[in-house]
Design a protein around this motif. Structure first.
Motif, PDB file in Angstrom:
ATOM      1  N   ALA A 155      -2.916 -31.686  55.868  1.00 13.38           N
ATOM      2  CA  ALA A 155      -4.275 -31.147  55.873  1.00 13.38           C
ATOM      3  C   ALA A 155      -5.287 -32.243  55.522  1.00 13.38           C
ATOM      4  O   ALA A 155      -6.357 -32.331  56.118  1.00 13.38           O
ATOM      5  N   GLY A 167       3.256 -17.822  60.807  1.00 16.14           N
ATOM      6  CA  GLY A 167       2.592 -18.918  60.103  1.00 16.14           C
ATOM      7  C   GLY A 167       2.469 -20.183  60.936  1.00 16.14           C
ATOM      8  O   GLY A 167       1.541 -20.968  60.758  1.00 16.14           O
ATOM      9  N   GLN A 168       3.407 -20.389  61.864  1.00 15.45           N
ATOM     10  CA  GLN A 168       3.335 -21.579  62.720  1.00 15.45           C
ATOM     11  C   GLN A 168       2.058 -21.554  63.549  1.00 15.45           C
ATOM     12  O   GLN A 168       1.395 -22.560  63.745  1.00 15.45           O
ATOM     13  N   GLU A 180       4.852 -24.127  56.591  1.00 13.08           N
ATOM     14  CA  GLU A 180       4.547 -24.136  58.014  1.00 13.08           C
ATOM     15  C   GLU A 180       4.447 -25.541  58.592  1.00 13.08           C
ATOM     16  O   GLU A 180       3.581 -25.850  59.391  1.00 13.08           O
ATOM     17  N   LEU A 181       5.361 -26.412  58.154  1.00 11.12           N
ATOM     18  CA  LEU A 181       5.483 -27.687  58.864  1.00 11.12           C
ATOM     19  C   LEU A 181       6.090 -27.364  60.218  1.00 11.12           C
ATOM     20  O   LEU A 181       6.770 -26.360  60.388  1.00 11.12           O
ATOM     21  N   PHE A 214      -0.242 -23.428  53.344  1.00  9.20           N
ATOM     22  CA  PHE A 214       0.309 -22.067  53.401  1.00  9.20           C
ATOM     23  C   PHE A 214       1.439 -21.871  52.407  1.00  9.20           C
ATOM     24  O   PHE A 214       2.073 -22.825  51.961  1.00  9.20           O
ATOM     25  N   MET A 221      -5.926 -26.401  55.338  1.00  8.46           N
ATOM     26  CA  MET A 221      -5.302 -25.205  54.795  1.00  8.46           C
ATOM     27  C   MET A 221      -3.829 -25.459  54.495  1.00  8.46           C
ATOM     28  O   MET A 221      -3.123 -26.074  55.280  1.00  8.46           O
ATOM     29  N   LYS A 226      -7.777 -16.300  54.373  1.00  7.42           N
ATOM     30  CA  LYS A 226      -7.546 -16.551  55.801  1.00  7.42           C
ATOM     31  C   LYS A 226      -8.781 -16.234  56.642  1.00  7.42           C
ATOM     32  O   LYS A 226      -8.908 -16.713  57.764  1.00  7.42           O
ATOM     33  N   ALA A 248      -5.198 -23.569  62.148  1.00  7.24           N
ATOM     34  CA  ALA A 248      -5.965 -24.092  61.016  1.00  7.24           C
ATOM     35  C   ALA A 248      -6.219 -25.588  61.159  1.00  7.24           C
ATOM     36  O   ALA A 248      -7.207 -26.109  60.660  1.00  7.24           O
ATOM     37  N   LEU A 249      -5.320 -26.287  61.851  1.00  6.44           N
ATOM     38  CA  LEU A 249      -5.526 -27.720  62.057  1.00  6.44           C
ATOM     39  C   LEU A 249      -6.533 -27.981  63.173  1.00  6.44           C
ATOM     40  O   LEU A 249      -6.860 -29.118  63.458  1.00  6.44           O
ATOM     41  N   ALA A 280      -0.835 -22.213  61.191  1.00  2.00           N
ATOM     42  CA  ALA A 280      -0.941 -23.611  60.786  1.00  2.00           C
ATOM     43  C   ALA A 280      -1.553 -24.447  61.906  1.00  2.00           C
ATOM     44  O   ALA A 280      -2.423 -25.278  61.669  1.00  2.00           O
TER      45      ALA A 280
END
Lengths: 241, 245, 233
Positions: free
Chosen positions: A150, B138-139, A87-88, A83, A81, A45, B145-146, B142
């Motif tokens: 991703a 995590g949301q 984490e959709l 997970f 990335m 991370k 990260a995008l 995520a």
């Protein structure tokens, strides 16, 4: 492609990463493993700046991410990335999950983003589910969608943080298959996983971590046949039955 | 004791139709008060609630101070402050316009709506905060990260999910704001539903009948709000999920 | 600025009129205390009725709670202030000027808050895991024994923070009794002192009441937390 130099991180007084130094070259697949709590998830991370570090240097593709003047958002869009818990985004359809960042971050047109999304969904075998919501898919399917999401950003490197450890056993392989295919295509990958089968098949190098330190950083052959440290031997003995 | 149950269908002494018209007007006033205050509460509550979740110590402290201030003083006292004291701090042409040209009822309406809105905003802020903070971390990861910016992360990912999650508590805040709007009856003779009780009792001397009708009116309003919000909840619920979020 | 002047006036006004302020505060405390204690007891009974299999008790509690929760406190106070005394006096042939307003207000208040307490308590009871019921009945306890000895103690322990929050809300709600002529803290400060002395005394008194309520509502939960922390050692 990715360079980590003396990366250290503390939570309060507790040091979670100790002087971690390693390199991932272009097209290389590196598997990071180690017992739980060894800091491997934290390490991955830090690579795209999700976890800040207090000491050391991280360089991706000639850009130093720890430099305050770096446009982190732009850099992150180039680093894909995946997970542990997928984490959709639960309120968006699969298709919208794939197009949102393309439109908002890369500035692609709706049409362009849609085409890209559909072609990648097709590639992970989930084209038929484009208009469903994440909760309507199985865990394995959701993780394949997350990989496609991703890939939509045309990343130069992909990070995987325990991508199969939240999955029911029967769903692990469908996700690993997608990852293996990606590795064969020459994608640069850094993968935190316990799946030693995957490591044997596609990894070029294995990094073994314990207690925040990189204990071994060696070729796959060397790691599996002749691990240097006792901790790595212990670990392998426990994980390979 | 004798009861006069047809009271609301009798003519008023003012020639403006039957008492039922009074009831409708009062109900409208109650709903407008609640709606105006709700808009204030929802906007401010969302802003303050979001401020509670960003990583800036100053914004965090400000938001905490705001919430503690507005939820630890009784609404009735807050209305007193807005109705009696706040107008004294107006200055210049705005003061002239507000006090001299504006209809007194509208003055009162504005002042008590603000009081009710601010009081409720502190409670909504807490709910918005809980809604955001109970989303999986995590949301956030995520979205980051995008490459989404902080603003985009809130706008497209966190807020849509947080609001979905708090529809039930927002519903109960909505019914609360309607009930709380009754306190406005104590200021400037505002004749919303509770204000109607005394003024109509003076005319007709039939307190029990009036109380019965007002009680039933509140129950109908309450039931309607809950039914509408249940529909909203159903509409915003995502497929294959027990509850939103 | 005038605001600072009004604030500066507060100490003198309070010193000169402290008996009536204390009287007012005493009424506020009495109402709060009664409503919390009786409200929790009656609320527990209502919650148990709601959870019982007896259809009559169940619907009574349901109607009671729904009704009280859908109407404003001010309306409840009016019922008990205007209508109930009228009916009681009619029933018991009391004179028109018999003063039962205060007791009626306290009763109204308690009955109203009990509806809110019952919902908190019901949720608390429901949150105790089903396994606890099974374990209790497996040990041979009757329904009422397992409720009394096993379920309720656990439920109440988990509910303490919520009951406390509701207590603070209730305390704030008491400010409304001044609307029906009772002299609570707000009534004493604003209606008795403020309006009598006139000029800016009313503003000072409103600010005084706001500060007093703020200190009590902000401080009490923190104080209780501190005490329970020390108790645990």
């Amino acid at each position: 492609m990715i360079t980590l130099e003396n990366v250290s991180k503390w939570y309060g007084k507790f040091q979670v990463l100790k002087n971690c130094t390693t390199k991932v070259g272009k097209g290389e697949v590196v598997v990071v493993c180690g017992p739980s709590g060894s800091g491997k998830s934290t390490l991955i991370k830090t690579v795209n700046g999700l976890e800040p570090i207090q000491q050391g240097k991280i360089i991706i593709d000639d850009t130093e991410i720890t430099n305050p003047s770096t446009n982190l958002a732009k850099l992150r869009s180039k680093v894909g990335m995946v997970f542990q818990h997928f984490e959709l985004f639960p309120h968006l359809t699969i298709l919208k999950n794939l197009t949102l960042a393309q439109i908002k971050v890369l500035g692609r047109s709706d049409e362009e983003a849609r085409e890209k999304a559909l072609s990648l969904l097709d590639r992970v075998g989930l084209l038929a589910h484009a208009n469903k919501y994440p909760a309507q898919l199985s865990g394995g399917q959701q993780q394949r969608v997350a990989i496609a999401r991703a890939l939509c950003m045309d990343p130069i490197v992909m990070l995987f943080d325990e991508p199969t450890s939240a999955l029911d056993p029967e769903m692990v392989n469908e996700v690993l298959d997608v990852m293996v295919e990606l590795a064969y295509e020459g994608m640069t990958m850094m993968v935190v996983t316990h799946e030693m089968g995957f490591a044997r098949k596609v990894a070029h190098r294995v990094i073994f971590m314990d207690a925040g330190e990189i204990i071994e950083d060696t070729s796959k052959e060397q790691f599996f046949t002749n691990p240097q440290s006792d901790r790595a031997k212990d670990f392998l003995a426990k994980i390979i039955h | 004791m004798t009861f006069n149950w047809t009271l609301f269908f009798q003519s008023t002494p003012y020639g403006d139709g039957i008492y039922f018209n009074w009831l409708l007007n009062s109900a409208m006033l109650t709903l407008s008060l609640a709606a105006t205050a709700w808009i204030i509460a929802f906007i401010l509550g969302s802003i303050v609630g979001i401020m509670r979740t960003v990583d800036s110590k100053i914004l965090n402290r400000l938001a905490i101070g705001y919430i503690e201030l507005f939820r630890n003083i009784p609404l009735f006292v807050q209305m007193f402050i807005w109705y009696t004291i706040m107008p004294l701090f107006l200055t210049g042409s705005f003061k002239e316009w507000f006090i001299q040209e504006l209809d007194p009822d509208i003055q009162t309406f504005i002042l008590v709506s603000i009081a009710l809105g601010l009081f409720t905003s502190a409670r909504i802020a807490e709910q918005v905060r809980t809604g955001i903070q109970t989303l999986p971390i995590g949301q956030r990861y995520a979205a980051t990260a995008l490459g989404l910016s902080k603003f985009q992360t809130y706008r497209y990912i966190l807020l849509p999910n947080a609001y979905r999650k708090i529809v039930p508590t927002l519903t109960s805040e909505m019914t609360n704001i309607i009930k709380n709007s009754s306190i406005a009856s104590q200021f400037g003779g505002l004749r919303e539903l509770v204000g109607l009780i005394t003024s109509m009792n003076d005319q007709t001397n039939s307190i029990i009948e009036i109380l019965c009708v007002i009680t039933i009116t509140y129950m109908i309003i309450n039931y309607s709000v809950i039914t509408i919000m249940r529909f909203v909840e159903k509409k915003t619920r995502l497929p294959n999920m027990m509850s939103g979020g | 600025m005038q605001l600072f002047q009004w604030i500066a006036d507060i100490p003198t006004l309070v010193m000169n009129n402290y008996p009536i302020l204390l009287q007012g505060l005493w009424l506020t405390v009495r109402i709060t205390f009664t409503a919390i204690v009786v409200g929790i007891i009656w609320g527990t009974f209502l919650a148990l009725m709601r959870l019982s299999n007896n259809k009559i008790l169940n619907s009574f509690a349901k109607i009671y709670v729904t009704t009280f929760r859908s109407i404003p406190l001010l309306l409840v106070l009016m019922w008990f202030y205007f209508a109930l005394p009228q009916m009681i006096k009619h029933l018991f042939h009391l004179g028109p000027d018999a003063d039962i307003g205060t007791s009626c207000a306290i009763i109204a208040f308690t009955l109203f808050e009990a509806a809110y307490y019952s919902e908190i308590i019901r949720a608390g009871i429901n949150a105790v895991s089903k396994g606890q019921y099974h374990a209790a009945s497996a040990l041979g306890m009757t329904r009422s024994q397992s409720m009394r000895l096993i379920i309720l103690p656990q439920a109440f322990r988990a509910m303490v923070p919520l009951l406390l929050t509701q207590g603070i809300i209730l305390f704030q709600d008491t400010a409304l009794v001044s609307t029906i002529g009772l002299v609570d803290l707000l009534g004493a400060a604003v209606k008795r002192i403020g309006e009598n002395i006139g000029s800016t005394a009313e503003y000072s008194m409103i600010i005084f009441v706001a500060i007093t309520y703020f200190i009590i509502c902000f401080g009490t939960p923190r104080l209780i937390r501190k005490i329970s922390y020390f108790k645990k050692g």
